[in-house]
Design a protein around this motif. Structure first.
Motif, PDB file in Angstrom:
ATOM      1  N   UNK A 105     -12.065   0.110 -10.250  1.00 15.78           N
ATOM      2  CA  UNK A 105     -13.461   0.524 -10.097  1.00 15.78           C
ATOM      3  C   UNK A 105     -13.560   1.768  -9.221  1.00 15.78           C
ATOM      4  N   UNK A 106     -12.902   1.747  -8.084  1.00 19.27           N
ATOM      5  CA  UNK A 106     -12.995   2.868  -7.148  1.00 19.27           C
ATOM      6  C   UNK A 106     -12.377   4.140  -7.716  1.00 19.27           C
ATOM      7  N   UNK A 107     -11.218   4.022  -8.339  1.00 14.09           N
ATOM      8  CA  UNK A 107     -10.548   5.212  -8.865  1.00 14.09           C
ATOM      9  C   UNK A 107     -11.297   5.764 -10.078  1.00 14.09           C
ATOM     10  N   UNK A 125      -6.670  -0.822   1.543  1.00 12.89           N
ATOM     11  CA  UNK A 125      -7.080  -0.599   0.143  1.00 12.89           C
ATOM     12  C   UNK A 125      -8.106   0.520   0.079  1.00 12.89           C
ATOM     13  N   UNK A 126      -9.103   0.463   0.953  1.00 18.21           N
ATOM     14  CA  UNK A 126     -10.136   1.506   0.957  1.00 18.21           C
ATOM     15  C   UNK A 126      -9.564   2.854   1.377  1.00 18.21           C
ATOM     16  N   UNK A 127      -8.615   2.829   2.298  1.00 23.18           N
ATOM     17  CA  UNK A 127      -8.018   4.085   2.750  1.00 23.18           C
ATOM     18  C   UNK A 127      -7.308   4.829   1.629  1.00 23.18           C
ATOM     19  N   UNK A 128      -6.467   4.110   0.876  1.00 24.26           N
ATOM     20  CA  UNK A 128      -5.732   4.825  -0.176  1.00 24.26           C
ATOM     21  C   UNK A 128      -6.640   5.187  -1.345  1.00 24.26           C
ATOM     22  N   UNK A 129      -7.601   4.334  -1.659  1.00 21.79           N
ATOM     23  CA  UNK A 129      -8.455   4.644  -2.814  1.00 21.79           C
ATOM     24  C   UNK A 129      -9.489   5.711  -2.476  1.00 21.79           C
ATOM     25  N   UNK A 130     -10.144   5.597  -1.347  1.00 19.33           N
ATOM     26  CA  UNK A 130     -11.211   6.547  -1.019  1.00 19.33           C
ATOM     27  C   UNK A 130     -10.702   7.954  -0.772  1.00 19.33           C
ATOM     28  N   UNK A 141      -3.947   9.850 -15.451  1.00 23.82           N
ATOM     29  CA  UNK A 141      -5.294   9.379 -15.749  1.00 23.82           C
ATOM     30  C   UNK A 141      -5.746   8.497 -14.589  1.00 23.82           C
ATOM     31  N   UNK A 142      -7.034   8.211 -14.529  1.00 21.25           N
ATOM     32  CA  UNK A 142      -7.566   7.325 -13.498  1.00 21.25           C
ATOM     33  C   UNK A 142      -6.929   5.943 -13.609  1.00 21.25           C
ATOM     34  N   UNK A 143      -6.759   5.450 -14.827  1.00 19.47           N
ATOM     35  CA  UNK A 143      -6.146   4.131 -15.017  1.00 19.47           C
ATOM     36  C   UNK A 143      -4.700   4.105 -14.533  1.00 19.47           C
ATOM     37  N   UNK A 144      -3.948   5.171 -14.820  1.00 11.89           N
ATOM     38  CA  UNK A 144      -2.554   5.221 -14.367  1.00 11.89           C
ATOM     39  C   UNK A 144      -2.481   5.229 -12.840  1.00 11.89           C
ATOM     40  N   UNK A 145      -3.352   6.015 -12.221  1.00 13.06           N
ATOM     41  CA  UNK A 145      -3.375   6.067 -10.761  1.00 13.06           C
ATOM     42  C   UNK A 145      -3.779   4.719 -10.180  1.00 13.06           C
ATOM     43  N   UNK A 146      -4.767   4.071 -10.773  1.00 12.56           N
ATOM     44  CA  UNK A 146      -5.196   2.753 -10.293  1.00 12.56           C
ATOM     45  C   UNK A 146      -4.059   1.734 -10.417  1.00 12.56           C
ATOM     46  N   UNK A 147      -3.273   1.823 -11.479  1.00 14.37           N
ATOM     47  CA  UNK A 147      -2.125   0.920 -11.633  1.00 14.37           C
ATOM     48  C   UNK A 147      -1.070   1.185 -10.565  1.00 14.37           C
ATOM     49  N   UNK A 148      -0.831   2.448 -10.246  1.00 12.30           N
ATOM     50  CA  UNK A 148       0.126   2.793  -9.186  1.00 12.30           C
ATOM     51  C   UNK A 148      -0.349   2.227  -7.859  1.00 12.30           C
ATOM     52  N   UNK A 149      -1.617   2.452  -7.537  1.00 13.46           N
ATOM     53  CA  UNK A 149      -2.167   1.928  -6.286  1.00 13.46           C
ATOM     54  C   UNK A 149      -2.118   0.397  -6.266  1.00 13.46           C
ATOM     55  N   UNK A 201       1.365  -0.703  -5.490  1.00 13.93           N
ATOM     56  CA  UNK A 201       1.689  -0.493  -4.078  1.00 13.93           C
ATOM     57  C   UNK A 201       1.065  -1.602  -3.229  1.00 13.93           C
ATOM     58  N   UNK A 202      -0.202  -1.899  -3.473  1.00  9.86           N
ATOM     59  CA  UNK A 202      -0.901  -2.915  -2.686  1.00  9.86           C
ATOM     60  C   UNK A 202      -0.348  -4.308  -2.957  1.00  9.86           C
ATOM     61  N   UNK A 203      -0.168  -4.635  -4.223  1.00  8.69           N
ATOM     62  CA  UNK A 203       0.202  -6.008  -4.575  1.00  8.69           C
ATOM     63  C   UNK A 203       1.702  -6.286  -4.521  1.00  8.69           C
ATOM     64  N   UNK A 204       2.522  -5.270  -4.809  1.00 10.65           N
ATOM     65  CA  UNK A 204       3.971  -5.478  -4.848  1.00 10.65           C
ATOM     66  C   UNK A 204       4.713  -4.816  -3.711  1.00 10.65           C
ATOM     67  N   UNK A 205       4.069  -3.903  -3.003  1.00 13.44           N
ATOM     68  CA  UNK A 205       4.747  -3.169  -1.948  1.00 13.44           C
ATOM     69  C   UNK A 205       5.652  -2.103  -2.542  1.00 13.44           C
ATOM     70  N   UNK A 206       6.486  -1.536  -1.697  1.00 14.76           N
ATOM     71  CA  UNK A 206       7.374  -0.477  -2.163  1.00 14.76           C
ATOM     72  C   UNK A 206       8.843  -0.838  -1.986  1.00 14.76           C
TER      73      UNK A 206
END
Length: 192
Positions: free
Chosen positions: A85-87, A152-157, A170-178, A181-186
């Motif tokens: 939604x945010x991205x 979450x807000x920091x990286x998305x905003x 694309x926005x969807x690709x970036x949202x999947x990357x984020x 990162x949030x859900x699986x870590x690095x």
């Protein structure tokens, strides 16, 4: 398009390019080829216009976020949907996002307090998702929902500063990357 919407749309573009302080009411009416009287018919001041831009932006996000929270599904899916939604909103409404994040300092104290409360509600809603996810075992029990929501807000905003909807991702690709990162870590997991 109604004149009030035209004023708002043109003002968003001017505020994004020149900044709120550097944009005069004269700039706005000249861009629309209307009189100052037309502007003042719809808005009592430039600050009132800025407040309406802020309210519409955050209220729309809050409504769409609430639909995500109220939908069925896992907390993980809800968190991913909020990130999307945010991205996607930044990709679609880039200028409005820039004005929303950058120009809030120009609101009167009362108006800024009102917008801050709405922004805090958005953050609390993310905390709610995280808290429910930790309670249900979807997320780690020791998760700090407050800090994680801020992350979450920091990286998305911050994306509004650099994301180009016509660029490499694309926005969807970036949202999947984020989301990853949030859900699986690095870190890598050793699979046995």
């Amino acid at each position: 398009m109604a004149m009030k919407d035209r004023i708002k749309e043109r003002s968003i573009g001017l505020f994004e390019r020149k900044g709120f302080s550097e944009t005069s009411i004269q700039d706005i009416v000249e861009a629309l080829n209307v009189t100052k009287g037309t502007f003042y018919y719809y808005y009592s001041s430039k600050e009132q216009l800025l407040m309406e831009i802020h309210k519409e932006y955050i209220d729309d996000l809050l409504q769409r976020q609430r639909r995500i929270i109220d939908s069925g599904g896992s907390q993980k899916d809800k968190l991913k949907s909020v990130i999307h939604l945010l991205i996607s909103d930044i990709a679609r409404n880039g200028d409005s996002g820039k004005v929303f994040f950058r120009e809030m300092r120009h609101l009167t104290e009362d108006n800024a307090t009102d917008i801050k409360k709405r922004r805090e509600q958005f953050r609390h809603n993310i905390e709610e998702i995280l808290r429910h996810g930790a309670e249900s075992g979807e997320f780690r029990k020791q998760l700090r929902p407050d800090i994680t929501a801020l992350a979450v807000l920091g990286i998305t905003n911050w994306t509004y500063q650099w994301f180009n909807a016509k660029g490499e991702l694309t926005a969807d690709e970036l949202a999947e990357i984020y989301s990853s990162i949030v859900l699986d870590g690095i870190h890598t997991r050793n699979e046995e």
